[in-house]
Motif scaffolding. Structure first.
Motif, mmCIF file in Angstrom:
data_model
loop_
_atom_site.group_PDB
_atom_site.id
_atom_site.type_symbol
_atom_site.label_atom_id
_atom_site.label_comp_id
_atom_site.label_asym_id
_atom_site.label_seq_id
_atom_site.Cartn_x
_atom_site.Cartn_y
_atom_site.Cartn_z
ATOM 1 N N PHE A 185 3.877 47.065 27.503
ATOM 2 C CA PHE A 185 5.230 46.765 27.064
ATOM 3 C C PHE A 185 6.022 46.202 28.239
ATOM 4 C CE2 PHE A 185 3.727 50.342 24.532
ATOM 5 C CZ PHE A 185 3.992 49.930 23.234
ATOM 6 N N GLU A 186 6.990 45.352 27.882
ATOM 7 C CA GLU A 186 7.957 44.869 28.863
ATOM 8 C C GLU A 186 9.102 45.867 28.929
ATOM 9 O OE1 GLU A 186 7.826 42.245 30.798
ATOM 10 O OE2 GLU A 186 5.939 41.425 30.019
ATOM 11 N N ALA A 187 9.529 46.201 30.140
ATOM 12 C CA ALA A 187 10.590 47.195 30.292
ATOM 13 C C ALA A 187 11.350 46.938 31.578
ATOM 14 C CB ALA A 187 10.021 48.614 30.287
ATOM 15 N N GLU A 188 12.573 47.484 31.611
ATOM 16 C CA GLU A 188 13.369 47.523 32.826
ATOM 17 C C GLU A 188 13.390 48.957 33.325
ATOM 18 O OE1 GLU A 188 17.221 45.886 32.750
ATOM 19 O OE2 GLU A 188 16.603 43.908 32.024
ATOM 20 N N VAL A 189 13.002 49.161 34.556
ATOM 21 C CA VAL A 189 12.994 50.511 35.133
ATOM 22 C C VAL A 189 14.241 50.678 35.991
ATOM 23 C CG1 VAL A 189 10.510 50.799 35.072
ATOM 24 C CG2 VAL A 189 11.560 49.709 37.032
ATOM 25 N N TYR A 190 14.817 51.867 35.929
ATOM 26 C CA TYR A 190 16.065 52.141 36.629
ATOM 27 C C TYR A 190 15.934 53.280 37.639
ATOM 28 C CZ TYR A 190 17.785 49.554 32.567
ATOM 29 O OH TYR A 190 17.987 48.614 31.596
ATOM 30 N N GLY A 191 14.903 54.094 37.533
ATOM 31 C CA GLY A 191 14.782 55.263 38.390
ATOM 32 C C GLY A 191 13.944 55.001 39.627
ATOM 33 N N TRP A 192 14.154 55.863 40.636
ATOM 34 C CA TRP A 192 13.421 55.781 41.899
ATOM 35 C C TRP A 192 12.361 56.868 41.998
ATOM 36 C CZ3 TRP A 192 14.477 52.292 45.971
ATOM 37 C CH2 TRP A 192 15.573 51.454 45.761
ATOM 38 N N GLU A 193 12.144 57.629 40.937
ATOM 39 C CA GLU A 193 11.202 58.736 40.980
ATOM 40 C C GLU A 193 9.966 58.425 40.135
ATOM 41 O OE1 GLU A 193 11.657 61.415 42.828
ATOM 42 O OE2 GLU A 193 13.613 60.732 43.543
ATOM 43 N N ARG A 194 8.814 58.941 40.570
ATOM 44 C CA ARG A 194 7.579 58.878 39.802
ATOM 45 C C ARG A 194 6.955 60.272 39.786
ATOM 46 N NH1 ARG A 194 9.899 55.060 38.853
ATOM 47 N NH2 ARG A 194 9.233 52.879 38.699
ATOM 48 N N ILE A 195 6.216 60.569 38.710
ATOM 49 C CA ILE A 195 5.690 61.910 38.473
ATOM 50 C C ILE A 195 4.370 62.100 39.222
ATOM 51 C CG2 ILE A 195 4.904 63.516 36.695
ATOM 52 C CD1 ILE A 195 6.698 62.053 34.718
ATOM 53 N N GLU A 196 4.196 63.299 39.769
ATOM 54 C CA GLU A 196 2.924 63.699 40.352
ATOM 55 C C GLU A 196 2.171 64.551 39.331
ATOM 56 O OE1 GLU A 196 3.574 65.645 44.026
ATOM 57 O OE2 GLU A 196 4.634 63.958 44.961
ATOM 58 N N ALA A 197 1.262 63.930 38.607
ATOM 59 C CA ALA A 197 0.551 64.611 37.529
ATOM 60 C C ALA A 197 -0.530 65.526 38.076
ATOM 61 C CB ALA A 197 -0.060 63.586 36.571
ATOM 62 N N PHE B 156 11.588 65.816 27.637
ATOM 63 C CA PHE B 156 12.531 65.843 28.757
ATOM 64 C C PHE B 156 12.666 64.443 29.324
ATOM 65 C CE2 PHE B 156 13.883 66.232 33.114
ATOM 66 C CZ PHE B 156 14.817 67.251 33.089
ATOM 67 N N PHE B 157 13.871 63.859 29.212
ATOM 68 C CA PHE B 157 14.168 62.556 29.795
ATOM 69 C C PHE B 157 15.139 62.784 30.953
ATOM 70 C CE2 PHE B 157 12.781 61.581 25.559
ATOM 71 C CZ PHE B 157 12.115 60.371 25.658
ATOM 72 N N GLY B 158 14.633 62.731 32.171
ATOM 73 C CA GLY B 158 15.486 62.981 33.328
ATOM 74 C C GLY B 158 14.763 62.698 34.617
ATOM 75 N N THR B 159 15.553 62.536 35.685
ATOM 76 C CA THR B 159 14.997 62.196 36.995
ATOM 77 C C THR B 159 14.668 63.432 37.827
ATOM 78 O OG1 THR B 159 17.260 62.021 37.862
ATOM 79 C CG2 THR B 159 16.212 59.992 37.055
ATOM 80 N N GLU B 160 15.073 64.635 37.367
ATOM 81 C CA GLU B 160 14.812 65.853 38.122
ATOM 82 C C GLU B 160 14.145 66.901 37.228
ATOM 83 O OE1 GLU B 160 15.184 66.714 41.230
ATOM 84 O OE2 GLU B 160 16.098 64.871 41.991
ATOM 85 N N PRO B 161 12.911 66.676 36.773
ATOM 86 C CA PRO B 161 12.258 67.680 35.919
ATOM 87 C C PRO B 161 11.918 68.959 36.655
ATOM 88 C CG PRO B 161 10.719 65.938 36.502
ATOM 89 C CD PRO B 161 12.050 65.502 37.008
ATOM 90 N N THR B 162 11.861 68.910 37.990
ATOM 91 C CA THR B 162 11.512 70.109 38.763
ATOM 92 C C THR B 162 12.552 71.199 38.591
ATOM 93 O OG1 THR B 162 10.540 68.585 40.368
ATOM 94 C CG2 THR B 162 10.758 70.878 41.039
ATOM 95 N N ALA B 163 13.799 70.846 38.293
ATOM 96 C CA ALA B 163 14.844 71.850 38.122
ATOM 97 C C ALA B 163 14.597 72.735 36.908
ATOM 98 C CB ALA B 163 16.206 71.162 37.987
ATOM 99 N N PHE B 164 13.845 72.241 35.917
ATOM 100 C CA PHE B 164 13.576 73.013 34.711
ATOM 101 C C PHE B 164 12.117 73.434 34.608
ATOM 102 C CE2 PHE B 164 17.573 71.147 33.607
ATOM 103 C CZ PHE B 164 18.142 72.014 32.684
ATOM 104 N N PHE B 165 11.213 72.530 34.942
ATOM 105 C CA PHE B 165 9.793 72.780 34.743
ATOM 106 C C PHE B 165 9.047 72.488 36.044
ATOM 107 C CE2 PHE B 165 11.728 70.962 30.903
ATOM 108 C CZ PHE B 165 11.670 72.068 30.079
ATOM 109 N N GLU B 166 7.824 72.961 36.129
ATOM 110 C CA GLU B 166 7.012 72.760 37.327
ATOM 111 C C GLU B 166 6.349 71.389 37.273
ATOM 112 O OE1 GLU B 166 4.339 76.000 37.607
ATOM 113 O OE2 GLU B 166 5.892 77.504 37.974
ATOM 114 N N VAL B 167 7.176 70.368 37.301
ATOM 115 C CA VAL B 167 6.709 68.980 37.307
ATOM 116 C C VAL B 167 7.270 68.330 38.558
ATOM 117 C CG1 VAL B 167 6.702 66.767 36.110
ATOM 118 C CG2 VAL B 167 6.634 68.904 34.798
ATOM 119 N N GLU B 168 6.402 68.018 39.495
ATOM 120 C CA GLU B 168 6.827 67.448 40.765
ATOM 121 C C GLU B 168 6.963 65.925 40.654
ATOM 122 O OE1 GLU B 168 7.715 69.163 43.328
ATOM 123 O OE2 GLU B 168 7.134 71.127 42.495
ATOM 124 N N THR B 169 7.883 65.385 41.446
ATOM 125 C CA THR B 169 8.090 63.934 41.510
ATOM 126 C C THR B 169 8.136 63.500 42.966
ATOM 127 O OG1 THR B 169 10.497 64.170 41.465
ATOM 128 C CG2 THR B 169 9.371 63.919 39.335
#
Length: 378
Positions: free
Chosen positions: A144-156, A112-125
């Motif tokens: 790794f070097e990367a560019e981040v675009y999202g404002w959400e982080r996962i609560e594992a 799942f690649f998305g900013t709102e995983p809570t809508a499908f699965f019980e994964v809080e952000t």
């Protein structure tokens, strides 16, 4: 006949020239560019995912689209299959959620690649307070070097295995289900797009997260986009209803025409266009951009949004942020309260800053325009 042709020579010449110009315009007119939605697997635009999909197919991997309901895979061998979901629609019901959970419990794998995983699965952000586009991400694969675009982080949770992190929090996790099922959630879907997949180490990160050699078949889920297999207009309504509606439309048009109504573009007075046109707005926008007054431009956009909400609901522009959150929850019932709360909190944090970067300005302009458009439709 000759006399008639001689008298009508000018008219015939005009009709011939008009026909030549009409044929030439048809032959020389280029077809308009097709408008693709974001994260479409067949889109060659910068926001599409066509490059990644075609690269996998050329490498010999079994990659297909899943443009039907997930129940289509019930009779398939799920142990070695995987589904890739890229920023699907947030509006899902419990039946769809249960279908994906059953797929995982049957031994399937979902990436799942998305900013709102809570809508499908019980994964809080949770939203982050600071934003840094260039960063270093770490995981079991290395740094790794990367560019981040999202404002959400996962609560594992304790059962989750953290795959990827940055200085702001968790970017990807892996969760085990029954019968060997596996869910991998990544909150950076932009890495898969045509414009970003070759930036920095994005491709290496994706290939480290998705083990294509482990799966016999990989499905790109396009069913939730709603862009495929949509019924045509004539398939939604019955033929008698369409016949009556078209007949009434024609009769109404003829009646208006016979009543003296003429159809065409309304022409404004030139002084009105010059004094109250877009020249002043464009001048202000150019001044803000050239002066890099991004923070001030964001404040102006927020004031305009508040004024629009005032016109719709009567809420004063001096109201508190909590009041605006309640108003938006009432005006936008299709959005979740969490998404509106995150938007409200992140916007407050941004407005409290002294300066805004160009990337923050572009990102927030898109988000404010989206809210403004939805408010205008209410």
């Amino acid at each position: 006949m000759k006399n008639w042709l001689a008298n009508k020579r000018s008219i015939i010449l005009f009709l011939v020239l008009f026909l030549v110009l009409l044929i030439g315009s048809v032959l020389l007119t280029e077809e308009p560019l097709e408008n693709y939605p974001a994260f479409d697997v067949s889109s060659p635009s910068p926001t599409g995912v066509k490059a990644f999909v075609e690269a996998l197919q050329e490498s010999g991997f079994q990659v297909e689209r899943l443009a039907r309901d997930i129940a289509y895979l019930e009779n398939e061998s799920l142990t070695n299959d995987a589904i890739i979901m890229i920023e699907p629609s947030f509006q899902v019901d419990e039946q769809v959620k249960n279908a994906y959970t059953q797929y995982l419990d049957s031994g399937g794998t979902i990436y799942f690649f998305g900013t709102e995983p809570t809508a499908f699965f019980e994964v809080e952000t949770h939203p982050i307070d600071q934003f840094s586009d260039e960063t270093v991400v770490e995981g079991a694969m290395g740094q790794f070097e990367a560019e981040v675009y999202g404002w959400e982080r996962i609560e594992a949770t304790e059962e989750d295995q953290v795959i990827l992190t940055d200085e702001q929090g968790i970017l990807a996790i892996e969760r085990q289900y029954q019968n060997g099922g596996k869910l991998v959630v990544v909150v950076e879907p932009v890495w898969l797009t045509n414009q970003a997949i070759l930036i920095d180490d994005h491709l290496d990160i994706l290939m480290g997260i998705i083990n294509f050699h482990q799966h016999h078949q990989v499905w790109f889920d396009t069913f939730q986009y709603g862009n495929y297999y949509q019924p045509r207009f004539d398939q939604i309504y019955p033929a008698p209803f369409l016949a009556v509606a078209i007949g009434l439309l024609i009769l109404s048009t003829l009646w208006l025409w016979m009543s003296g109504k003429r159809f065409g573009v309304a022409r404004d007075r030139r002084d009105q266009v010059v004094r109250f046109g877009d020249e002043r707005i464009r001048a202000i926008a150019n001044w803000q951009i050239k002066g890099k007054n991004y923070q001030q431009a964001l404040i102006i956009q927020v004031h305009y949004l508040k004024q629009l909400i005032f016109e719709r609901t009567g809420t004063p522009v001096t109201a508190s942020w909590s009041t605006y959150q309640q108003v938006l929850e009432r005006l936008l019932p299709e959005k979740t309260n969490k998404s509106i709360s995150d938007f409200n909190n992140q916007l407050q944090a941004q407005l409290n800053k002294e300066h805004a970067t160009k990337q923050e300005f572009v990102e927030w302009t898109k988000r404010i325009d989206q809210i403004r458009g939805e408010v205008e439709q209410t």
